[in-house]
Design a protein around this motif. Structure first.
Motif, mmCIF file in Angstrom:
data_model
loop_
_atom_site.group_PDB
_atom_site.id
_atom_site.type_symbol
_atom_site.label_atom_id
_atom_site.label_comp_id
_atom_site.label_asym_id
_atom_site.label_seq_id
_atom_site.Cartn_x
_atom_site.Cartn_y
_atom_site.Cartn_z
ATOM 1 N N ALA A 36 40.399 31.725 -31.955
ATOM 2 C CA ALA A 36 41.676 32.377 -32.272
ATOM 3 C C ALA A 36 42.831 31.703 -31.547
ATOM 4 O O ALA A 36 43.937 31.569 -32.092
ATOM 5 C CB ALA A 36 41.598 33.855 -31.902
ATOM 6 N N LYS A 37 42.579 31.243 -30.314
ATOM 7 C CA LYS A 37 43.633 30.582 -29.542
ATOM 8 C C LYS A 37 44.052 29.282 -30.204
ATOM 9 O O LYS A 37 45.254 28.990 -30.322
ATOM 10 C CB LYS A 37 43.144 30.319 -28.117
ATOM 11 C CG LYS A 37 44.194 29.683 -27.213
ATOM 12 C CD LYS A 37 43.683 29.543 -25.786
ATOM 13 C CE LYS A 37 44.742 28.931 -24.884
ATOM 14 N NZ LYS A 37 44.260 28.806 -23.480
ATOM 15 N N ARG A 38 43.076 28.476 -30.660
ATOM 16 C CA ARG A 38 43.433 27.220 -31.311
ATOM 17 C C ARG A 38 44.110 27.473 -32.659
ATOM 18 O O ARG A 38 45.016 26.740 -33.046
ATOM 19 C CB ARG A 38 42.187 26.350 -31.502
ATOM 20 C CG ARG A 38 41.726 25.708 -30.213
ATOM 21 C CD ARG A 38 40.948 24.428 -30.427
ATOM 22 N NE ARG A 38 40.664 23.821 -29.135
ATOM 23 C CZ ARG A 38 39.571 24.044 -28.419
ATOM 24 N NH1 ARG A 38 38.653 24.872 -28.880
ATOM 25 N NH2 ARG A 38 39.396 23.455 -27.254
ATOM 26 N N LEU B 70 30.726 32.849 -39.869
ATOM 27 C CA LEU B 70 30.748 32.701 -38.426
ATOM 28 C C LEU B 70 32.112 33.071 -37.850
ATOM 29 O O LEU B 70 33.135 32.910 -38.520
ATOM 30 C CB LEU B 70 30.429 31.256 -38.025
ATOM 31 C CG LEU B 70 29.022 30.733 -38.302
ATOM 32 C CD1 LEU B 70 28.992 29.219 -38.171
ATOM 33 C CD2 LEU B 70 28.016 31.375 -37.360
ATOM 34 N N GLN B 71 32.101 33.521 -36.617
ATOM 35 C CA GLN B 71 33.324 33.739 -35.856
ATOM 36 C C GLN B 71 33.161 33.066 -34.508
ATOM 37 O O GLN B 71 32.088 33.135 -33.895
ATOM 38 C CB GLN B 71 33.581 35.228 -35.653
ATOM 39 C CG GLN B 71 34.848 35.535 -34.865
ATOM 40 C CD GLN B 71 35.012 37.023 -34.618
ATOM 41 O OE1 GLN B 71 34.082 37.798 -34.756
ATOM 42 N NE2 GLN B 71 36.220 37.419 -34.237
ATOM 43 N N LYS B 72 34.194 32.393 -34.049
ATOM 44 C CA LYS B 72 34.139 31.791 -32.726
ATOM 45 C C LYS B 72 34.600 32.829 -31.717
ATOM 46 O O LYS B 72 35.734 33.322 -31.787
ATOM 47 C CB LYS B 72 35.007 30.540 -32.652
ATOM 48 C CG LYS B 72 34.720 29.717 -31.398
ATOM 49 C CD LYS B 72 35.248 28.306 -31.491
ATOM 50 C CE LYS B 72 34.726 27.466 -30.335
ATOM 51 N NZ LYS B 72 35.275 26.100 -30.351
ATOM 52 N N ILE B 73 33.739 33.161 -30.782
ATOM 53 C CA ILE B 73 34.006 34.267 -29.862
ATOM 54 C C ILE B 73 34.322 33.797 -28.449
ATOM 55 O O ILE B 73 34.619 34.600 -27.577
ATOM 56 C CB ILE B 73 32.805 35.240 -29.819
ATOM 57 C CG1 ILE B 73 31.523 34.505 -29.425
ATOM 58 C CG2 ILE B 73 32.654 35.938 -31.164
ATOM 59 C CD1 ILE B 73 30.319 35.419 -29.264
ATOM 60 N N TYR C 110 29.612 31.084 -30.805
ATOM 61 C CA TYR C 110 29.747 31.594 -32.172
ATOM 62 C C TYR C 110 28.843 32.808 -32.383
ATOM 63 O O TYR C 110 27.796 32.942 -31.752
ATOM 64 C CB TYR C 110 29.361 30.517 -33.190
ATOM 65 C CG TYR C 110 30.195 29.268 -33.099
ATOM 66 C CD1 TYR C 110 31.372 29.131 -33.833
ATOM 67 C CD2 TYR C 110 29.814 28.212 -32.263
ATOM 68 C CE1 TYR C 110 32.144 27.991 -33.734
ATOM 69 C CE2 TYR C 110 30.584 27.059 -32.162
ATOM 70 C CZ TYR C 110 31.745 26.956 -32.899
ATOM 71 O OH TYR C 110 32.511 25.824 -32.796
ATOM 72 N N ARG C 111 29.261 33.671 -33.303
ATOM 73 C CA ARG C 111 28.396 34.764 -33.733
ATOM 74 C C ARG C 111 28.464 34.868 -35.252
ATOM 75 O O ARG C 111 29.463 34.478 -35.874
ATOM 76 C CB ARG C 111 28.786 36.085 -33.081
ATOM 77 C CG ARG C 111 30.081 36.709 -33.600
ATOM 78 C CD ARG C 111 30.247 38.115 -33.036
ATOM 79 N NE ARG C 111 31.478 38.756 -33.513
ATOM 80 C CZ ARG C 111 31.553 39.444 -34.647
ATOM 81 N NH1 ARG C 111 30.492 39.585 -35.424
ATOM 82 N NH2 ARG C 111 32.711 40.002 -35.007
ATOM 83 N N ALA C 112 27.400 35.403 -35.826
ATOM 84 C CA ALA C 112 27.343 35.560 -37.281
ATOM 85 C C ALA C 112 28.229 36.723 -37.730
ATOM 86 O O ALA C 112 28.362 37.734 -37.030
ATOM 87 C CB ALA C 112 25.909 35.796 -37.719
#
Length: 222
Positions: free
Chosen positions: A107-109, A137-140, A163-165
């Motif tokens: 989210a930061k990038r 995927l989501q980058k956590i 990452y999480r699904a």
């Protein structure tokens, strides 16, 4: 009306080669004839990393291709996604996948750049293939850039648990195609593939616009 608007845009902003940025001739599209002649496509899918079967890539990540991708990622040239999608899609028409997705940035990038370049690329590929594009995927975790890591082991450690699904019911029991912009050691794609397989995907194949040359491989002349 749309054709007239397109002509006006071309007059104000003449189309340029996405790689070398030369003005395109009327018969050229996306890439100039010189780059088409000089750039050597990657001849076959690559296998680097773990958990995915193979990775399709168009060009080696060097020279004007690397410069173009850096402009795409860091200099606001988000419009390159459409051209990249037209290059990558033909390699994937017979690839073994059911769900088309992408490797997300943090989210930061995304806030810093104003867009997620891999998501844009995935949607461009999906448009060419006339398929839906699904987030899996989501980058956590906002980890340091992979390019800052000193070796393959550091790259693997850097993305572990990042990452999480997302909504595994969308892809459970199905094969997933993951789109990324650049393949280097395969650490990021390996970790993303591991997460998807753990969440229920049957298999994962990957695709990127470019891949770094193998160690010892001589860069193409420019």
């Amino acid at each position: 009306m749309r054709a007239l608007f397109s002509q006006l845009l071309d007059l104000l902003y003449p189309p340029k080669c996405v790689f070398c940025r030369r003005l395109l001739r009327p018969e050229e599209h996306d890439v100039c004839a010189r780059c088409v002649h000089e750039l050597e496509p990657i001849p076959a899918p690559l296998r680097r990393g773990q958990f995915y079967t193979e990775c399709y890539a168009v060009y080696p990540y060097e020279g004007v291709v690397a410069e173009s991708l850096r402009r795409f990622k860091f200099s606001g040239q988000s419009q390159y996604a459409a051209a990249y999608g037209r290059m990558l899609a033909p390699l994937l028409r017979t690839a073994p996948f059911e769900i088309l997705s992408w490797v997300p940035v943090s989210a930061k990038r995304r806030r810093s750049r104003g867009y997620d370049q891999t998501e844009l690329l995935a949607h461009a590929v999906a448009k060419e293939l006339e398929l839906p594009c699904t987030q899996t995927l989501q980058k956590i975790r906002h980890n340091p850039a992979q390019s800052s890591q000193r070796d393959a082991a550091a790259r693997r450690a850097n993305v572990l648990g990042a990452y999480r699904a997302v909504s595994p019911e969308r892809f459970a029991g199905r094969s997933v195609l993951l789109i990324d912009d650049i393949l280097t050691t395969g650490a990021t794609l390996s970790e993303c593939s591991r997460v998807l397989l753990t969440a229920g995907a049957s298999s994962v194949v990957c695709a990127a616009l470019a891949a770094t040359p193998e160690p010892g491989q001589k860069p193409a002349d420019r």
